[in-house]
Design a protein around this motif. Structure first.
Motif, short mmCIF file in Angstrom:
data_model
loop_
_atom_site.label_atom_id
_atom_site.label_comp_id
_atom_site.label_asym_id
_atom_site.label_seq_id
_atom_site.Cartn_x
_atom_site.Cartn_y
_atom_site.Cartn_z
N HIS A 1 2.03 -8.31 -7.39
CA HIS A 1 1.58 -8.14 -6.01
C HIS A 1 0.88 -6.79 -5.82
CE1 HIS A 1 4.87 -11.17 -4.61
NE2 HIS A 1 3.73 -11.77 -4.89
N LEU A 2 1.44 -5.73 -6.40
CA LEU A 2 0.86 -4.40 -6.23
C LEU A 2 -0.49 -4.29 -6.95
CD1 LEU A 2 3.89 -1.95 -6.44
CD2 LEU A 2 2.84 -2.99 -4.46
N THR A 3 -0.59 -4.88 -8.12
CA THR A 3 -1.86 -4.85 -8.85
C THR A 3 -2.95 -5.58 -8.07
OG1 THR A 3 -0.72 -4.72 -10.99
CG2 THR A 3 -3.02 -5.46 -11.00
N GLU A 4 -2.62 -6.74 -7.53
CA GLU A 4 -3.60 -7.49 -6.75
C GLU A 4 -3.98 -6.73 -5.48
OE1 GLU A 4 -6.35 -10.08 -5.53
OE2 GLU A 4 -5.39 -9.97 -7.51
N ARG B 1 -6.48 -4.04 -6.33
CA ARG B 1 -7.83 -4.57 -6.55
C ARG B 1 -8.54 -4.88 -5.25
NH1 ARG B 1 -5.49 -8.25 -11.48
NH2 ARG B 1 -5.71 -6.64 -13.10
N GLN B 2 -7.78 -5.14 -4.19
CA GLN B 2 -8.39 -5.41 -2.89
C GLN B 2 -8.69 -4.12 -2.11
OE1 GLN B 2 -9.25 -8.50 -1.92
NE2 GLN B 2 -8.49 -9.21 -3.90
N VAL B 3 -7.92 -3.06 -2.39
CA VAL B 3 -8.05 -1.82 -1.62
C VAL B 3 -9.04 -0.85 -2.26
CG1 VAL B 3 -6.83 0.26 -0.84
CG2 VAL B 3 -5.77 -1.99 -0.57
N VAL C 1 0.84 -1.20 0.00
CA VAL C 1 0.00 0.00 0.00
C VAL C 1 0.87 1.25 0.00
CG1 VAL C 1 -1.79 1.27 1.25
CG2 VAL C 1 -1.88 -1.21 1.15
N GLN C 2 1.97 1.20 0.71
CA GLN C 2 2.91 2.31 0.71
C GLN C 2 3.43 2.58 -0.70
OE1 GLN C 2 6.32 1.64 3.23
NE2 GLN C 2 6.66 3.81 3.58
N GLY D 1 -3.57 -2.60 -14.57
CA GLY D 1 -2.46 -3.09 -13.76
C GLY D 1 -1.30 -2.11 -13.70
N ILE D 2 -0.32 -2.45 -12.90
CA ILE D 2 0.87 -1.62 -12.68
C ILE D 2 2.02 -2.20 -13.48
CG2 ILE D 2 2.54 -0.88 -10.91
CD1 ILE D 2 0.14 -0.98 -8.93
#
Length: 416
Positions: free
Chosen positions: A394-397, A400-402, A263-264, A336-337
């Motif tokens: 990991h950041l893309t997933e 999607r959760q946040v 998240v950071q 995505g990122i």
């Protein structure tokens, strides 16, 4: 990797020592596991007020003597209160470490501030609130965010500084009871970093802090549950401002949540400087905003990732800004990122953290924080490697959760 020595004193105080020989100074940090999340709702702002009072009369010191002893010895000191902790930082010449521990021991043993000191600091904070919050354009949005993001019984329903009403209603007895309850050895982490022998530092810590008794009884802690969070909320604040601004926040995990570093990094990719997504989209391409950004407001139990935008012209409405922010988040989740974005963010985060560790006070603070909340002071030395393990997948997933409507809290500031 720097070497760390740790020891728990007989009264429960945790002491950490990191030897750093490149500079002839020593940083002394005392972290108390208490912040505004430990206040009662009607006492909002109490932790911050006690932090101010902690520089006054204490066990061995009269009013103003703490700063006099410190500065006369060539030292500096500072303090900060957050939702989750209160931290005191002192930097002294290496040979003045005994003085530093004696000073910290004075307030850990007892804060004996008078009613006049209490009234003085209460007025100081009320003036600060008037100047920096109530008479400052756009500054009240955090109060509105807190009230709408968390239920009234939740410890995050108010800001760290409290309000004019709650601070004015505090009493000297409130402050004395709060300091007696939380400013105790078994609620403290003491971190020492600098050109000092660890064995000598531990010996001094035992001498000046080890005989301070802890209050009997268990520490009083407030609790938090996910039900405290409110989502899919929009709050509008009419204010004396020239242009609209939107602060779009999303609930996410606290300090020890597995997605904390992800998240950071998301906040950095969205709003970290001129190469960020929000800057390129809302300023350079669309010309809708005069300022944009994103940051993670980290807390022990539940954090908030906030994206913000200030309108560029009076014709740019809050609705337009909010839609533009939302579209950028939807695009990030949809497309995505990229690996390039992750690499740039990783480099920025690592560079900022490396700069922090260049000074003994930065090392001492990070070690204390990791000991207090992760239970692992040496995590401070592994964080660079943990940043290196971030990936686009990991950041893309994580995004999607946040970035879900049920996690969102929009605070909209509009001209009156």
């Amino acid at each position: 990797m720097l070497s760390l020595t740790q020891q728990r004193l007989s009264n429960g105080c945790e002491v950490l020592v990191v030897r750093l020989s490149r500079v002839p100074v020593v940083a002394l940090v005392v972290l108390y596991r208490v912040g505004s999340q430990d206040e009662a709702p009607h006492q909002a702002g109490l932790a911050h007020l006690v932090e101010h009072l902690a520089f006054g009369t204490s066990a061995y010191l009269a009013r103003e003597e703490f700063d006099l002893y410190c500065t006369d010895a060539g030292g500096t000191n500072n303090a900060m209160t957050t939702y989750s902790y209160t931290i005191y930082t002192m930097v002294l010449p290496q040979y003045q470490l005994p003085l530093g521990l004696w000073l910290e021991g004075s307030r850990m043993r007892a804060l004996n501030f008078t009613e006049q000191e209490f009234i003085t600091q209460q007025h100081v904070i009320l003036e600060e609130l008037q100047e920096t919050v109530y008479n400052q354009p756009y500054a009240r949005w955090r109060d509105i965010q807190a009230q709408n993001a968390f239920a009234p019984h939740c410890p995050y329903h108010w800001t760290v500084h409290g309000s004019l009403q709650t601070v004015a209603a505090l009493t000297v007895q409130d402050a004395r009871e709060f300091s007696r309850r939380y400013y105790r050895p078994d609620n403290a982490v003491v971190s020492i970093c600098g050109d000092v022998d660890p064995a000598y530092a531990l010996e001094l810590s035992e001498r000046f802090l080890g005989n301070i008794p802890s209050e009997s009884g268990l520490l009083v802690r407030r609790d938090f549950s996910p039900e405290c969070r409110r989502g899919d909320v929009v709050a509008v604040l009419p204010d004396a401002v020239p242009l609209s601004a939107v602060f779009l926040s999303f609930h996410c995990g606290g300090y020890v949540a597995p997605e904390f570093l992800q998240v950071q990094a998301l906040a950095d990719i969205l709003g970290g400087g001129r190469s960020s997504r929000l800057y390129r989209a809302l300023l350079l391409r669309q010309g809708l905003a005069s300022d944009v950004g994103a940051f993670l407001d980290a807390r022990q139990w539940s954090s908030l990732l906030t994206c913000y935008a200030f309108a560029a012209t009076p014709e740019t409405t809050a609705e337009v800004l909010r839609d533009a922010l939302g579209e950028q988040l939807r695009h990030l989740v949809r497309e995505g990122i990229t690996a390039e974005e992750v690499e740039c963010s990783r480099n920025r985060l690592q560079t900022a953290y490396a700069a922090l560790l260049q000074h003994p006070s930065g090392v001492a603070e990070e070690v204390a924080l990791n000991a207090a909340f992760w239970g692992d002071p040496e995590r401070a030395f592994r964080l660079m490697d943990e940043y290196a393990q971030l990936t686009a997948e990991h950041l893309t997933e994580c995004a999607r959760q946040v970035f879900l409507p049920e996690h969102s809290v929009a605070t909209v500031v509009v001209p009156e």
